[in-house]
Design a protein around this motif. Structure first.
Motif, PDB file in Angstrom:
ATOM      1  N   ILE A  14       0.827  -1.214   0.000  1.00  0.00           N
ATOM      2  CA  ILE A  14       0.000   0.000   0.000  1.00  0.00           C
ATOM      3  C   ILE A  14       0.859   1.261   0.000  1.00  0.00           C
ATOM      4  CG2 ILE A  14      -1.994  -1.092   1.096  1.00  0.00           C
ATOM      5  CD1 ILE A  14      -1.146   0.169   3.753  1.00  0.00           C
ATOM      6  N   GLN A  46      -3.343   3.311   5.465  1.00  0.00           N
ATOM      7  CA  GLN A  46      -3.285   4.128   4.249  1.00  0.00           C
ATOM      8  C   GLN A  46      -3.532   5.597   4.571  1.00  0.00           C
ATOM      9  OE1 GLN A  46      -6.122   1.855   1.774  1.00  0.00           O
ATOM     10  NE2 GLN A  46      -4.469   1.576   0.317  1.00  0.00           N
ATOM     11  N   GLY A 186      -8.790   2.742  -0.528  1.00  0.00           N
ATOM     12  CA  GLY A 186      -7.689   2.367  -1.406  1.00  0.00           C
ATOM     13  C   GLY A 186      -8.140   1.841  -2.757  1.00  0.00           C
ATOM     14  N   ARG A 215      -0.595   5.196  -9.555  1.00  0.00           N
ATOM     15  CA  ARG A 215      -1.685   4.967  -8.601  1.00  0.00           C
ATOM     16  C   ARG A 215      -2.858   5.897  -8.873  1.00  0.00           C
ATOM     17  NH1 ARG A 215      -1.296   5.982  -2.055  1.00  0.00           N
ATOM     18  NH2 ARG A 215      -3.459   5.486  -1.550  1.00  0.00           N
TER      19      ARG A 215
END
Length: 484
Positions: A14, A46, A186, A215
């Motif tokens: 992560i 996260q 996420g 991402r």
């Protein structure tokens, strides 16, 4: 109940960097969160990674945060004192606003760079500026005056479809909601959508953004967690308004609420640290540290903030384009607005930077959307350009319960009965976002009749939110996400 098990691979997956932070994070979480679900722990990790400065004072999570915050001498900046008496600011619906939000606004009013301000009727405490706070400054931008979720916004598509179809074809509309976007802190698509925003030069020239590009691309068109949603409902326009331009009648509306995801969080965290290091404010006001638009860091933040705002807009358009394609209709009108952003505007003949943290732009004839809750009507509004509110209005109903209190005091039975009472089908969502957690939107609207005209109403019918199970937020609440 099985104990929590984490591995270094989990954390690296992560985005946690190699180094001591991984072992510290594993130790802290396995000791203090050992009976929490792994998915909830990973979501919390996260959030710490995205904005460690917000957790540095937490007795438990601060151990992780300090390993993520660069070792930088925070005493090399100038020491700033607040003004003894701050600028005057107007408060709308003061009787409905908690003391914590008032205190934060008073602190902001004492900044040497503050020029004008206002507090909206849905206001409650946040980080830096309160949510619902509006602050105009002189050539300065406050990263936490904008917030973590830069460009968090509303977007509404109005379709010329008989609202009866929402009932007759409920499973169809529910399926389209499920396929149009992903929810969760996420959440990422396996296959990224195409959009010109991902070719923006800043992704290739600003070091902070280079490593985020992949991402961020996979999060394009996702919707996050917290109070973010995508929903179908009934639009009512009682009479045609020249600015809205939609004939009187009833329509199907598709409404979304989300922001800039990991992109905005990383930008906010990075530049807040820089601002705090450059300008040392009293502890209570440290998250109000600013960057001048004459300095390199201020220019960088301004450009990155605008990119995050454009990215948030692109996320909504990707979702709305998918829905329009599946419905086989083009919307007769789209209405959209940021409510976590900073703008250059003219105030009493001078250029200022207007921060609206959880506030809707309401300049003369500017359209916007102010939602209620998952069962309460939202409103399409047209700004009146009221200087007393710095051309602003509320961004929603505003919370009256913290997430922890909502989870503790609202039962599943009450929640389900409330949804049934209003004929709302909920996909995902939890007690922390139940209607009971929010102020009465009608009371909020009555407090700002001088700020906006209502030109349409949106009644929710099929609502999609993050489907994560209820969690205990007592360790570290995130009031900024609640309203931003």
């Amino acid at each position: 109940m099985s104990k929590l098990k984490l591995t270094g691979k989990d954390l690296r997956g992560i985005g946690y960097p190699e180094g001591p932070v991984i072992s510290v994070a594993m130790t802290v979480m396995q000791k203090h969160y050992k009976h929490e679900a792994k998915e909830d722990v990973m979501a919390l990790l996260q959030k710490i990674l995205a904005a460690p400065v917000e957790y540095e004072n937490d007795a438990v999570l601060g151990l992780i945060a300090e390993k993520l915050i660069p070792k930088k001498d925070l005493l090399d900046g100038e020491s700033i004192s607040l003004n003894q008496s701050g600028i005057q600011f107007n408060v709308f619906g003061q009787e409905h606003i908690e003391e914590g939000a008032m205190h934060q606004m008073y602190q902001a009013a004492k900044l040497p760079v503050s020029v004008a301000g206002a507090l909206m009727p849905d206001a409650h405490s946040g980080y830096g500026l309160p949510i619902g706070g509006v602050l105009a400054t002189d050539n300065a931008v406050i990263p936490y005056g904008v917030g973590v979720d830069i460009g968090c916004r509303m977007c509404l598509s109005i379709f010329d479809i008989n609202p009866k179809e929402l009932t007759d074809k409920e499973s169809y509309f529910a399926r389209e909601l499920g396929e149009a976007t992903l929810f969760g802190s996420g959440a990422q698509f396996d296959r990224a959508a195409n959009h010109d925003i991902m070719d923006h030069a800043l992704f290739y020239t600003l070091p902070l953004l280079k490593h985020l590009h992949g991402r961020v691309w996979k999060q394009l068109g996702t919707s996050g967690s917290g109070n973010h949603f995508a929903e179908f409902g009934i639009i009512e326009v009682k009479e045609k308004d020249a600015v809205l331009g939609v004939p009187a009648g009833h329509y199907v509306g598709f409404l979304t609420h989300s922001g800039s995801r990991a992109l905005g969080a990383n930008i906010a965290n990075h530049y807040t640290k820089i601002a705090i290091s450059k300008r040392r404010l009293p502890q209570d006001a440290k998250n109000l540290a600013w960057l001048s638009l004459d300095e390199q860091e201020g220019i960088e933040y301004w450009n990155a903030m605008n990119l995050a705002g454009d990215y948030a807009s692109a996320c909504h358009h990707v979702i709305h384009d998918k829905i329009a394609k599946q419905l086989g209709r083009k919307p007769v009108k789209m209405v959209e607005n940021h409510h976590n952003f900073a703008w250059k505007e003219i105030w009493e003949g001078r250029e200022v930077i207007v921060h609206r943290k959880g506030a809707t732009p309401a300049g003369k004839d500017v359209l916007g959307i102010i939602p209620g809750s998952m069962t309460a009507d939202g409103f399409i509004v047209k700004g009146k350009g009221e200087s007393a509110s710095v051309n602003s209005a509320s961004h929603g109903a505003g919370r009256k319960m913290s997430r922890t209190r909502a989870i503790a005091s609202v039962t599943d039975k009450q929640f389900k009965e409330e949804l049934k009472k209003f004929g709302v089908t909920l996909l995902g969502g939890g007690l922390d976002e139940s209607p009971f957690a929010y102020k009465d939107i009608n009371v909020v609207m009555q407090s700002q009749t001088a700020l906006v005209d209502v030109v349409g109403r949106f009644t929710p019918k099929i609502v999609k939110m993050d489907g994560a199970k209820h969690r205990n937020w007592s360790k570290k609440e995130r009031p900024d996400i609640v309203g931003e």
